[in-house]
Each structure stands twice: as structure tokens, then as C-alpha cells.
Design a protein around this motif. Structure first.
Motif, PDB file in Angstrom:
ATOM      1  N   PRO B 102      48.542  36.840  31.962  1.00 45.15           N
ATOM      2  CA  PRO B 102      47.739  37.643  33.167  1.00 45.15           C
ATOM      3  C   PRO B 102      48.425  37.112  34.474  1.00 45.15           C
ATOM      4  CG  PRO B 102      46.294  36.546  31.920  1.00 45.15           C
ATOM      5  CD  PRO B 102      47.710  36.194  31.023  1.00 45.15           C
ATOM      6  N   GLU B 104      51.491  36.312  35.199  1.00 47.78           N
ATOM      7  CA  GLU B 104      53.035  36.936  35.225  1.00 47.78           C
ATOM      8  C   GLU B 104      52.733  38.628  35.463  1.00 47.78           C
ATOM      9  OE1 GLU B 104      54.785  36.214  31.484  1.00 47.78           O
ATOM     10  OE2 GLU B 104      56.157  34.874  32.397  1.00 47.78           O
ATOM     11  N   MET B 105      51.534  39.072  35.152  1.00 47.41           N
ATOM     12  CA  MET B 105      51.279  40.512  35.378  1.00 47.41           C
ATOM     13  C   MET B 105      50.938  40.774  36.784  1.00 47.41           C
ATOM     14  SD  MET B 105      52.168  42.036  32.489  1.00 47.41           S
ATOM     15  CE  MET B 105      51.508  43.818  32.671  1.00 47.41           C
ATOM     16  N   PHE B 106      50.080  39.835  37.313  1.00 49.84           N
ATOM     17  CA  PHE B 106      49.339  40.213  38.575  1.00 49.84           C
ATOM     18  C   PHE B 106      49.450  39.187  39.583  1.00 49.84           C
ATOM     19  CE2 PHE B 106      46.889  42.189  34.879  1.00 49.84           C
ATOM     20  CZ  PHE B 106      47.324  43.400  35.167  1.00 49.84           C
TER      21      PHE B 106
END
Lengths: 262, 255
Positions: B102, B104-106
Motif C-alpha cells: 500500500p 508503494e502504491m499510494f
């Protein structure tokens, strides 16, 4: 969030075979969703590279193996059916080239890819569905269709390179079978390869392979993403996905041939 | 805080949720209990936005979910953490990769900041030594703790847990329950837990919503549940002899 509606539509379509339009509609909606809210490029780049490795490089072995023997069989079959001494022996090379470039490399290889890559895509996405990994992505706010399907579509755009290799290996297989099988001289075979060569046929073949690549990436993804049930259903979805991917490839092959060569 | 008002959901014409209204409070462990088929999972999936209700509203700190744009809904979901029944860890990633995902994604943080955060939450769930292991290489209890670490790594405002201690031995189940309660209090988040486990009800049920056939049959705390004269709740909670005796002892002590 439309995916629960799509699951319903897909299930309905599966239970009532006449309701194919609903499946086509939900497939179209899925494809649209794939291109929405893209994942960060840094992450997407590594996903694409991984998919190129899995889907393209991982399939080269089987593509080379099949193409080589198919090319050889085409050359032998052509040679065995030339009984009239007036027909030139260079027809073996000519027929091998035409068969391999126009159909065997793009279409036959795509059917093989529908089995190998398609069932891998359906089962991997389907397993993520049944183990709630897709729900986990959605809850985090990730566009799961973009995250899972988009890298596969991009990776499959490298598929024409695999088709080019299939063309080369198929013709090489034909040459080896023709020459070493004693059906044709190397000079006759090569003369046949060069006879009336139309470069547009290669373009036609690559265009077909791009379209088939998109089908191989998206139709199995659709069957995996919207599947319901457990491990047994993952296997069933992979089988259904192979059948439908093959059907779509064969229909599109007819349509594209009519449009581009007809 | 999550406010649910008159929530209805039906599948193929069969109603599953029939007008549920309740409030899940901040900083408390809110439990949804009920028999299999009572609508708990559908209710939780509605709270998560994974299923769209037919009618009714779900309000997150004043924001009505159905009135948000798809982008706003996705942004809101980034404030939610979820612990799935089967953990739903990504098989192809290590424990560290799962917890880092999460971020890395956001998250807009440097790699070292993300690494520090992952270290911190893994330590918080007592998994400091499992970074490089894959989900298949760790036990069910450890998988649950990784799932909790992944759920809290983004500092969520809302934590949802679907049967977090199913399939675990009683001791590990209690550890998981206590961990969830500690995290809820520590970070002052709104936690909603879907459970069958009566130990959880007794231990951490600060607010309990009992569902029966898609209707909210009863709500209260774990203390209220000893005193309730609601027959459906009593039959469900005190179906075992052990809990009947516990209840009797509690009532005798109180008298």
C-alpha cells in the motif's frame, strides 16, 4: 464500483447460453475499466517486465518447437502431393512460405498461446479472485483491473516478435525437411521462398498477431476476473477461457482475412 | 465513526439485508455477529464499498459513500484497512512486500521512510523476523498478523476484519483479538469485526450488532449481552454449555 454488477452479468450469461450479448457487454466494460486510474509507472514498469518474461519469453520454447515441426510437415505434405512432373519443385518452398507466414505463424501459434498463456492468465487471476486478493486490492483503492490486466496487454504487444520467430523457424523447419528429406534441392526451395513474395503478407500477419495478442491478454483475464467459486471453478474457468479465446481468434482471423486480403 | 441508515440489499430478488441502521464508534472494537447466512459478510462488503446497497446510506465521518465520485470513493478506501478471513496476502510477494505494497502504491515517501514504516508495523505485530518469508512459509496466525500489519501500514481511519481468528488455535485467536483492540485504541480508529467467535464477543466486544436473517436483531456491549432477555441473542451466544455457565456465574456474582 461496477464489478459486482459485472459478476452478476457474467454469471447470468454463463447460465443462459443465449445471453452472449451480456458477456460481450461486460467484457467491453472490463476493457474500458482497464485503462482507467493507472497504477504508478514505477510499479507498472516492473509488472510489465515480469509479464513480458512470463508470457513472451516463457512461451518461446514451445513456439519454436511447434513452428519447426509444422514448417517441416507443410513442406513434406506439399512435396508428397506434387505428382505432376510439370509442377516445379520450387512450389515446396513457395507453399511452405505462404502457409507459415499467412496462417501457421500468426493463427496456429495464437491458438497454442490461448492454451498456454490464456489458461495461465485465467488461473492466476481466478486464484486471486477466490483467495480474495482482488478484493484486497479494491479495498486498498487500487484499480485491480488496471493493476492485473494492463501489464498483460502491454506485454502481449511484444507477441509479433514471437510470431516473427515462428515464421523464421517454420520456414527453417520446412527447408530442413525438404532438403534433408530428399524432397527438394536447397536452390529450388530458396527459389520458391523468393517467388512472388508480397511484403504486405507479412504486414497482414503482424496486424493479425497484434489483434490476437489483445484477445489472448483480455479474454482469459475476463474469465479469471469475474469467476465465482473455488479451486474447481478456477480449472473450469481456464478451460472455458481457452475455448472462447480460440473461438474469438478463429472468427477474427476470418474477419481480418476478408478485410485485408479479400 | 460510521453511520449506517436503513441499508437494504437483495440478490436475485432475495433480500439479504433488510433495513439495517447502526453506528460504529471511533476508538472502539465494533463486532457484527450472527449465524451463517445472516448477512454479516454482505453487510461488511457494503461497508467496504465492494457491494453497492439497493438503498440506504453509509456515512463515513459525514461523507455519504454513495454520493462520492468513483475517484473520491477510491480515495476514501485508502483510509480503510481490511483483514480478510483468509488473510488475502499476495502469494508472489514476501511478508515485507505485502506490507510495503500500500505504501508503494499510494504513499509519497522515500524508500527508506517506507522501509522504516514497514519495520515499525511488523514490530508492532511481533513479526520482526519474518520480512523475507513468503506467505506460504508462515503459519496461519502469522499470516493474520501480516494482514493486520498491511491493514494498518497506511494509518487507516477504519479497520475492517472478517473473522480474523477463524482457523486459529484459541491462544493465537486471543492474541489476534488483543492486538486488534490495542491498535484500535492506540490509533483511535473505527474497527468493525465480523465474527462467529464467542471468545471475541466476550473479550473485545465494546459494541456488538447481532444480525438475524438480514435484520439487526439486537445491539449492545459485551456486558449487556449477559443481561439480555432477547431470545435470539441468547440462543446464539449461549448455545454452548460453557457459555451458559459463564453467564450464570456472571449473573450470580452481580446479584
Amino acid at each position: 464500483m461496477k464489478f459486482n454488477i459485472l459478476i452478476f452479468t457474467h454469471a447470468t450469461a454463463t447460465h443462459y447460453p443465449m445471453n452472449y450479448l451480456a458477456s460481450i457487454g461486460s467484457y467491453a466494460i472490463m476493457v474500458r475499466e482497464v485503462f482507467k486510474k493507472p497504477t504508478k509507472w514505477r510499479i507498472m514498469k516492473s509488472l510489465i517486465l515480469k509479464e513480458i518474461d512470463d508470457l513472451i519469453f516463457g512461451s518461446l520454447g514451445i513456439i519454436i518447437f511447434i513452428s519447426f515441426f509444422i514448417g517441416g510437415v507443410v513442406a513434406i505434405q506439399t512435396a508428397l502431393n506434387i505428382s505432376n512432373p510439370l509442377i516445379p519443385r520450387n512450389l515446396i518452398g513457395f507453399a511452405t512460405r505462404q502457409s507459415v507466414i499467412l496462417e501457421f505463424a500468426p493463427t496456429f501459434t495464437s491458438i497454442i498461446m490461448a492454451g498456454k498463456v490464456g489458461s495461465y492468465i485465467t488461473s492466476s487471476i481466478g486464484t486471486m479472485r477466490v483467495t480474495e486478493q482482488i478484493d484486497a486490492l479494491e479495498v486498498m483503492g487500487v484499480n485491480s483491473l488496471n493493476y492485473l490486466v494492463f501489464p498483460k496487454i502491454v506485454a502481449m504487444f511484444f507477441y509479433p516478435f514471437a510470431v516473427a520467430i515462428a515464421m523464421y523457424i517454420g520456414i527453417l523447419g520446412g527447408w530442413i525437411a525438404g532438403v534433408f528429406g530428399g524432397f527438394s534441392s536447397s536452390a529450388d526451395f530458396v527459389e520458391g521462398l523468393q517467388l512472388d513474395f508480397i511484403p504486405y503478407h507479412v504486414t497482414y500477419s503482424f496486424i493479425k498477431s497484434v489483434v490476437f495478442a489483445f484477445v489472448i491478454a483480455t479474454v482469459p483475464s475476463y474469465h479469471g476476473y469475474y469467476m465465482k467459486g473455488g479451486a474447481l471453478e478456477v480449472g473450469k474457468a481456464a478451460t472455458v477461457s481457452f475455448v472462447w479465446t480460440s473461438v474469438v481468434i478463429i472468427i477474427l482471423n476470418y474477419v481480418l482475412t476478408q478485410l485485408m486480403l479479400g | 465513526m460510521i453511520e449506517v441508515k436503513d441499508l437494504h440489499k437483495a440478490f436475485d430478488g432475495s433480500p439479504v439485508l433488510k433495513g439495517i441502521s447502526t453506528v460504529f464508534e471511533k476508538g472502539k472494537t465494533n463486532l457484527i455477529i450472527g449465524q451463517s447466512g445472516s448477512g454479516k459478510t454482505v453487510f461488511m462488503k457494503c461497508l467496504l464499498g465492494l457491494i453497492i446497497p439497493d438503498s440506504g446510506t453509509i456515512c463515513y465521518e459525514g461523507q455519504i459513500y454513495s454520493q462520492l465520485t468513483p475517484e473520491q470513493q477510491r480515495d476514501l478506501r485508502q483510509e480503510m484497512g481490511m483483514v480478510f478471513q483468509g488473510s488475502a496476502l499476495f502469494d508472489s510477494m514476501t511478508v515485507e512486500g505485502n506490507v510495503m505494497f500500500p505504501l508503494e502504491m499510494f504513499a509519497r515517501q522515500s524508500r527508506s521512510e517506507m522501509q522504516d514504516r514497514v519495520e515499525f508495523v511488523l514490530r508492532r505485530v511481533n513479526l520482526a523476523d519474518a520480512h523475507k518469508k513468503y506467505p506460504a512459509e508462515i503459519s496461519g496466525g502469522m499470516q493474520k498478523r501480516v494482514a493486520i500489519a498491511r491493514a494498518i501500514v497506511m494509518n487507516p481511519k477504519y479497520l475492517f476484519c472478517d473473522e480474523p481468528n477463524s482457523g486459529l488455535d484459541p491462544r493465537t485467536a486471543i492474541l489476534i483479538d488483543n492486538l486488534i483492540q490495542e491498535i484500535t485504541r492506540e490509533y483511535n480508529i473505527t474497527t468493525v469485526i465480523n465474527t462467529h467467535d464467542m471468545n471475541s464477543v466476550m473479550e473485545i466486544g465494546e459494541k456488538i450488532v447481532f444480525l438475524k436473517d438480514g435484520i439487526k436483531e439486537w445491539e449492545g456491549t459485551n456486558r449487556d449481552i449477559f443481561r439480555t432477555d432477547n431470545e435470539a441473542v441468547s440462543n446464539f451466544v449461549y448455545s454452548s454449555e460453557l457459555f451458559k455457565k459463564v453467564r450464570q456465574m456472571y449473573l450470580e456474582e452481580r446479584d
